[in-house]
Design a protein around this motif. Structure first.
Motif, short mmCIF file in Angstrom:
data_model
loop_
_atom_site.label_atom_id
_atom_site.label_comp_id
_atom_site.label_asym_id
_atom_site.label_seq_id
_atom_site.Cartn_x
_atom_site.Cartn_y
_atom_site.Cartn_z
N GLN A 89 0.82 -1.21 0.00
CA GLN A 89 0.00 0.00 0.00
C GLN A 89 0.86 1.26 0.00
OE1 GLN A 89 -3.24 -0.37 -0.25
NE2 GLN A 89 -3.86 1.78 -0.14
N MET A 90 1.93 1.24 0.80
CA MET A 90 2.82 2.40 0.89
C MET A 90 3.55 2.66 -0.42
SD MET A 90 6.32 2.88 2.88
CE MET A 90 6.97 2.16 1.38
N LEU A 91 3.92 1.57 -1.12
CA LEU A 91 4.69 1.71 -2.35
C LEU A 91 3.88 2.31 -3.50
CD1 LEU A 91 6.70 -1.62 -2.18
CD2 LEU A 91 7.62 0.69 -1.92
N PRO A 104 8.84 5.18 -3.83
CA PRO A 104 9.57 4.01 -4.31
C PRO A 104 10.26 3.18 -3.23
CG PRO A 104 10.81 6.00 -4.78
CD PRO A 104 9.48 6.44 -4.24
N PHE A 105 10.53 3.79 -2.07
CA PHE A 105 11.20 3.08 -0.98
C PHE A 105 10.50 3.38 0.33
CE2 PHE A 105 14.56 3.50 -4.16
CZ PHE A 105 15.09 2.21 -4.18
N ILE A 106 10.72 2.55 1.33
CA ILE A 106 10.19 2.85 2.66
C ILE A 106 10.76 4.17 3.15
CG2 ILE A 106 10.03 2.03 5.05
CD1 ILE A 106 10.35 -0.83 3.98
N GLY A 107 12.01 4.43 2.81
CA GLY A 107 12.66 5.67 3.20
C GLY A 107 12.26 6.88 2.40
N GLY A 108 11.39 6.71 1.40
CA GLY A 108 10.94 7.83 0.56
C GLY A 108 11.48 7.70 -0.84
N ASP A 109 12.19 8.73 -1.30
CA ASP A 109 12.76 8.69 -2.65
C ASP A 109 13.96 7.75 -2.75
OD1 ASP A 109 10.90 10.48 -3.61
OD2 ASP A 109 12.16 12.23 -3.21
N GLY A 110 14.58 7.46 -1.62
CA GLY A 110 15.73 6.55 -1.59
C GLY A 110 15.65 5.66 -0.37
N PRO A 111 16.47 4.62 -0.32
CA PRO A 111 16.39 3.66 0.78
C PRO A 111 17.02 4.18 2.07
CG PRO A 111 18.21 3.08 -0.66
CD PRO A 111 17.49 4.24 -1.32
N LEU A 112 16.48 3.69 3.18
CA LEU A 112 17.06 3.88 4.50
C LEU A 112 17.18 2.50 5.16
CD1 LEU A 112 15.14 7.06 5.76
CD2 LEU A 112 17.52 6.94 4.99
N PHE A 113 17.62 2.47 6.39
CA PHE A 113 17.78 1.18 7.06
C PHE A 113 16.46 0.42 7.15
CE2 PHE A 113 18.55 -1.55 10.86
CZ PHE A 113 19.54 -2.34 10.30
N ALA A 114 15.35 1.14 7.23
CA ALA A 114 14.05 0.47 7.26
C ALA A 114 13.85 -0.40 6.02
CB ALA A 114 12.93 1.51 7.36
N ASP A 115 14.31 0.06 4.86
CA ASP A 115 14.24 -0.76 3.65
C ASP A 115 15.09 -2.02 3.79
OD1 ASP A 115 12.86 0.84 1.21
OD2 ASP A 115 13.88 2.25 2.53
N TYR A 116 16.28 -1.87 4.35
CA TYR A 116 17.18 -3.01 4.45
C TYR A 116 16.66 -4.06 5.43
CZ TYR A 116 20.22 0.37 2.12
OH TYR A 116 20.74 1.29 1.24
N SER A 142 7.49 -6.93 -5.17
CA SER A 142 8.51 -7.54 -6.01
C SER A 142 9.33 -6.49 -6.73
CB SER A 142 7.88 -8.48 -7.04
OG SER A 142 7.36 -9.63 -6.43
N LEU A 143 8.65 -5.47 -7.25
CA LEU A 143 9.36 -4.41 -7.97
C LEU A 143 10.28 -3.64 -7.04
CD1 LEU A 143 6.38 -3.19 -10.19
CD2 LEU A 143 8.24 -4.74 -10.84
N TRP A 144 9.80 -3.38 -5.81
CA TRP A 144 10.65 -2.73 -4.80
C TRP A 144 11.85 -3.61 -4.48
CZ3 TRP A 144 11.38 -5.09 -0.02
CH2 TRP A 144 12.12 -4.35 0.92
#
Length: 229
Positions: free
Chosen positions: A166-168, A172-184, A209-211
């Motif tokens: 839903q968030m995606l 594009p990432f949990i961190g917003g425009d780019g990844p943060l540790f939450a994505d990892y 899957s795309l993320w």
């Protein structure tokens, strides 16, 4: 400078699979810090750094030992503030704590039931003895009984990722425009599933899957350095 990350592997040291270790691999890559990864089998972990830890990941950063994936990420941000942030401030740390809880309680429990027999089968005999005893005590049944319900667990798995899906829709990432540790954190869970069971068990066009594919491509494709089972 010597920086070593101790991680977890089965019979093949070229195939480290621990979700917690993958979080740290991606965090170190995010920070642009050179390191050597040294995968170890379950039963070899007590020998690391003279018995410094009972679990991995363990980071030796030029003699300073740091364990636990979240604590390592905090350490990296505090020690190397001039490099890209893993949290983006206190709010990002709080968000990552929530994502960690979600991953551990919802995703890890499901992935364990999907992949536990796969993991058993890719580790050496001594590790298999330890793994079977510890996991059967944790799960309350033989590994074969867990594996017998694997198809049902796989069918139910995509729904457990609905909050992320839903968030995606809006970023594009949990961190917003780019990844943060939450994505990892979530990446580590799905990478664990991919490496041990051969698939994330999601449709190719699923937003998750795309993320995940975007995450595999990060840091010169570090996530793709280990192929699916």
């Amino acid at each position: 400078m010597n920086r070593v990350l101790y991680s977890l592997c089965g019979s093949n040291p070229a195939r480290p699979f621990s979700p917690h270790c993958w979080k740290v691999v991606m965090a170190l890559e995010h920070k642009g810090l050179a390191f050597e990864e040294m995968p170890r089998a379950f039963t070899a972990i007590p020998e690391i750094e003279g018995g410094a830890t009972a679990t991995v990941p363990l980071l030796n950063d030029n003699g300073r030992l740091v364990k636990d994936s979240f604590d390592i990420a905090l350490y990296l941000d505090e020690t190397y503030p001039d490099r890209p942030t893993l949290f983006g401030g206190e709010g990002g740390k709080a968000m990552a704590r929530f994502v960690e809880s979600y991953s551990l309680t919802v995703l890890h429990s499901a992935i364990t039931r999907i992949a536990v027999k796969n993991i058993h089968d890719i580790i050496d005999h001594d590790d298999q003895v330890y793994f079977r005893k510890s996991r059967e005590a944790r799960l309350g049944m033989p590994l074969e009984e867990v594996a017998a319900a694997r198809d049902e667990e796989i069918s139910a798995f995509p729904a457990k990722l609905q909050p992320l899906r839903q968030m995606l829709k809006v970023q594009p990432f949990i961190g917003g425009d780019g990844p943060l540790f939450a994505d990892y954190i979530v990446f580590g869970a799905l990478q664990w599933l991919r490496i041990t069971s051969g698939s994330t068990h999601l449709e190719a066009d699923d937003p998750v899957s795309l993320w995940f594919e975007r995450c595999l491509d990060l840091h010169q494709g570090r996530g793709r350095s280990v192929t699916a089972a």
